[in-house]
Design an enzyme around this catalytic site. Structure first.
Site, short mmCIF file in Angstrom:
data_model
loop_
_atom_site.label_atom_id
_atom_site.label_comp_id
_atom_site.label_asym_id
_atom_site.label_seq_id
_atom_site.Cartn_x
_atom_site.Cartn_y
_atom_site.Cartn_z
N ARG A 169 8.51 27.83 -107.66
CA ARG A 169 7.58 28.82 -108.20
C ARG A 169 7.63 30.03 -107.28
O ARG A 169 7.75 29.88 -106.05
CB ARG A 169 6.14 28.28 -108.24
CG ARG A 169 5.85 27.30 -109.35
CD ARG A 169 5.79 27.96 -110.74
NE ARG A 169 5.48 27.00 -111.81
CZ ARG A 169 6.40 26.39 -112.55
NH1 ARG A 169 7.69 26.62 -112.36
NH2 ARG A 169 6.04 25.56 -113.51
N GLU A 210 5.87 37.22 -112.75
CA GLU A 210 7.02 37.21 -113.65
C GLU A 210 6.67 37.99 -114.91
O GLU A 210 5.65 37.67 -115.52
CB GLU A 210 7.41 35.77 -114.01
CG GLU A 210 7.97 35.03 -112.82
CD GLU A 210 8.30 33.58 -113.12
OE1 GLU A 210 7.94 33.08 -114.22
OE2 GLU A 210 8.89 32.94 -112.25
N HIS A 265 13.66 33.07 -114.93
CA HIS A 265 13.03 31.74 -115.05
C HIS A 265 13.67 30.90 -116.17
O HIS A 265 13.00 30.52 -117.14
CB HIS A 265 11.51 31.88 -115.27
CG HIS A 265 10.75 30.65 -114.86
ND1 HIS A 265 9.48 30.69 -114.34
CD2 HIS A 265 11.09 29.34 -114.89
CE1 HIS A 265 9.07 29.47 -114.08
NE2 HIS A 265 10.03 28.62 -114.41
P1 NAP Z 1 8.33 16.58 -107.89
O1 NAP Z 1 9.24 15.45 -108.20
O2 NAP Z 1 6.87 16.34 -107.90
O3 NAP Z 1 8.78 17.19 -106.49
C1 NAP Z 1 7.98 18.03 -105.72
C2 NAP Z 1 8.25 17.70 -104.27
O4 NAP Z 1 7.58 18.66 -103.46
C3 NAP Z 1 7.74 16.32 -103.84
O5 NAP Z 1 8.80 15.62 -103.25
C4 NAP Z 1 6.67 16.64 -102.80
O6 NAP Z 1 6.65 15.72 -101.71
C5 NAP Z 1 7.12 17.98 -102.30
N1 NAP Z 1 6.05 18.73 -101.68
C6 NAP Z 1 4.85 19.10 -102.19
N2 NAP Z 1 4.14 19.76 -101.27
C7 NAP Z 1 4.91 19.81 -100.15
C8 NAP Z 1 4.74 20.35 -98.85
N3 NAP Z 1 3.60 20.98 -98.52
N4 NAP Z 1 5.76 20.21 -97.96
C9 NAP Z 1 6.89 19.57 -98.28
N5 NAP Z 1 7.12 19.05 -99.50
C10 NAP Z 1 6.14 19.16 -100.41
O7 NAP Z 1 8.58 17.79 -108.90
P2 NAP Z 1 9.94 18.25 -109.62
O8 NAP Z 1 10.02 17.67 -110.97
O9 NAP Z 1 11.06 18.05 -108.65
O10 NAP Z 1 9.61 19.81 -109.79
C11 NAP Z 1 9.37 20.61 -108.65
C12 NAP Z 1 8.85 21.97 -109.04
O11 NAP Z 1 9.89 22.73 -109.62
C13 NAP Z 1 7.76 21.95 -110.12
O12 NAP Z 1 6.46 21.75 -109.57
C14 NAP Z 1 7.90 23.31 -110.76
O13 NAP Z 1 6.99 24.22 -110.18
C15 NAP Z 1 9.32 23.72 -110.45
N6 NAP Z 1 10.16 23.80 -111.66
C16 NAP Z 1 10.75 24.98 -111.99
C17 NAP Z 1 11.58 25.05 -113.10
C18 NAP Z 1 12.29 26.33 -113.44
O14 NAP Z 1 12.46 26.60 -114.62
N7 NAP Z 1 12.72 27.11 -112.47
C19 NAP Z 1 11.80 23.93 -113.89
C20 NAP Z 1 11.18 22.74 -113.54
C21 NAP Z 1 10.37 22.68 -112.42
P3 NAP Z 1 6.20 14.17 -101.88
O15 NAP Z 1 7.27 13.53 -102.71
O16 NAP Z 1 6.20 13.67 -100.49
O17 NAP Z 1 4.87 14.22 -102.55
#
Ligand code: NAP
Length: 320
Positions: A239, A268, A287
């Site tokens: 994000r 955005e 995005h």
């Molecule tokens: P996810 O599986 O929940 O992964 C998020 C990771 O971030 C988790 O491993 C979490 O750690 C870690 N995290 C959270 N806070 C943290 C901190 N303070 N320090 C270090 N690590 C931290 O989510 P995902 O499915 O991979 O998606 C991740 C993000 O990508 C989404 O939230 C979204 O905002 C973004 N996204 C963007 C697009 C795009 O179109 N560009 C598409 C999809 C998603 P833990 O595992 O230890 O809790």
């Protein structure tokens, strides 16, 4: 009378079809999001809202929808646009669309790594502007990726998929941060969880994959950029708010880091006056992480399934 669902943009037909079997489905037809006024009006009386990451959904919208509202299905895995606490206070379930967009988004992160490492942006612009005159021994030099160190900030679903692609394709070594330890990841990548400072100082490529939360907002700022290597590339498909963009501009402009690739910005789109758009070493995409036919169709089905479950008080199949 059938219950109403408000869908804040046209999404793939698969999910809409599912919803139309049971509900009156009101779909916002514009390509731009509904403004606040329209959200407050069109949500009224709905049993479910199908929302996008560009829709700010807070208690006021939920109250405007009224007492029938049972569920909010975000058409995204990230849900920082929804006040989840306000929803749970009102007994409204919130769902998202994890997993089905993981590979699509990871592909965009890998694409941005290559684009940043090898000057895709300035190369394309040169060719378009008829400024490319000859093969240049010293022009547009970038960096190899083979054997370099990849730092994954936030080793969740997308972070791990990016690591898999860059380890498998380019033999990169992995370091990562996350809130919890991940023994299976350590084993898969022969990697260890490190501190953010260690990751920044060791990595040739830093790829951001945390959700946007209070701890991650502006987690990349002047101090962090100063710790990165001068050849380092920063990629953000998480994000926009995770990066302090003024600090990123300073780091890129002064070449204290090599390049950046962004799929997400804050806001955005970027305002007209944003200097980031002018930098040769900053590739910005609008995005498009989950923008594949396959991912978006699955997302529409999952969002519909979430609302169907919420409408009858069943646990959501994909809760946040
Ligand atoms: P996810 O599986 O929940 O992964 C998020 C990771 O971030 C988790 O491993 C979490 O750690 C870690 N995290 C959270 N806070 C943290 C901190 N303070 N320090 C270090 N690590 C931290 O989510 P995902 O499915 O991979 O998606 C991740 C993000 O990508 C989404 O939230 C979204 O905002 C973004 N996204 C963007 C697009 C795009 O179109 N560009 C598409 C999809 C998603 P833990 O595992 O230890 O809790």
């Amino acid at each position: 009378m059938r219950n109403k669902i408000f869908v804040t943009r046209i999404i793939p037909e698969a999910g809409l079809k599912l919803l139309r079997e049971q509900f009156d489905v009101d779909v916002w037809q514009d390509s731009l999001p509904p403004d606040r006024e329209a959200m407050l009006t069109r949500a009224k009386g709905a049993i479910g809202l199908l929302t996008l990451l560009s829709d700010k959904i807070d208690g006021e919208i939920m109250d405007a929808a009224g007492p029938k509202l049972r569920g909010i299905a975000n058409y995204a895995v990230g849900f920082n646009n929804i006040d989840v606490a306000a929803a749970s206070q009102r007994g409204i379930d919130v769902g998202n669309t994890p997993d089905v967009l993981t590979d699509a988004t990871a592909d965009i992160a890998v694409g941005l790594v290559l684009a940043a490492a090898r000057h895709f942006q300035s190369s394309i612009l040169q060719v378009r502007a008829l400024q490319w005159k000859t093969w240049e021994p010293m022009g547009l030099l970038g960096y190899d990726l083979n054997g370099k160190t990849l730092g994954i900030v936030g080793m969740g679903r997308i972070g791990a998929a990016v690591a898999r692609k860059l380890v498998g394709g380019w033999g990169m070594k992995v370091v990562y941060t996350s809130r919890s330890s991940k023994p299976e990841i350590d084993q898969e990548f022969n990697a260890g969880r490190v501190s953010m400072d260690e990751l920044l100082s060791q990595s040739d490529v830093v790829s951001l994959h945390t959700d946007l939360n209070e701890q991650t907002k502006h987690m990349m700022s002047d101090r962090e950029f100063a710790m990165m290597k001068p050849n380092a590339i920063l990629v953000n498909t998480a994000r926009g708010g995770v990066i302090d963009q003024a600090a990123l501009y300073r780091a890129l402009k002064s070449k204290s880091i090599f390049a950046a690739g962004l799929d997400v910005t804050d806001p955005e789109p970027l305002p007209d006056e944003s200097p980031l758009r002018e930098l040769e070493n900053c590739t910005i995409l609008p995005h498009i992480g989950s923008a594949t036919f396959e991912a978006r169709e699955q997302m529409s089905l999952m969002a519909a399934q979430n609302l169907i479950a919420a409408s009858v008080g069943q646990p959501l199949p994909f809760p946040v």
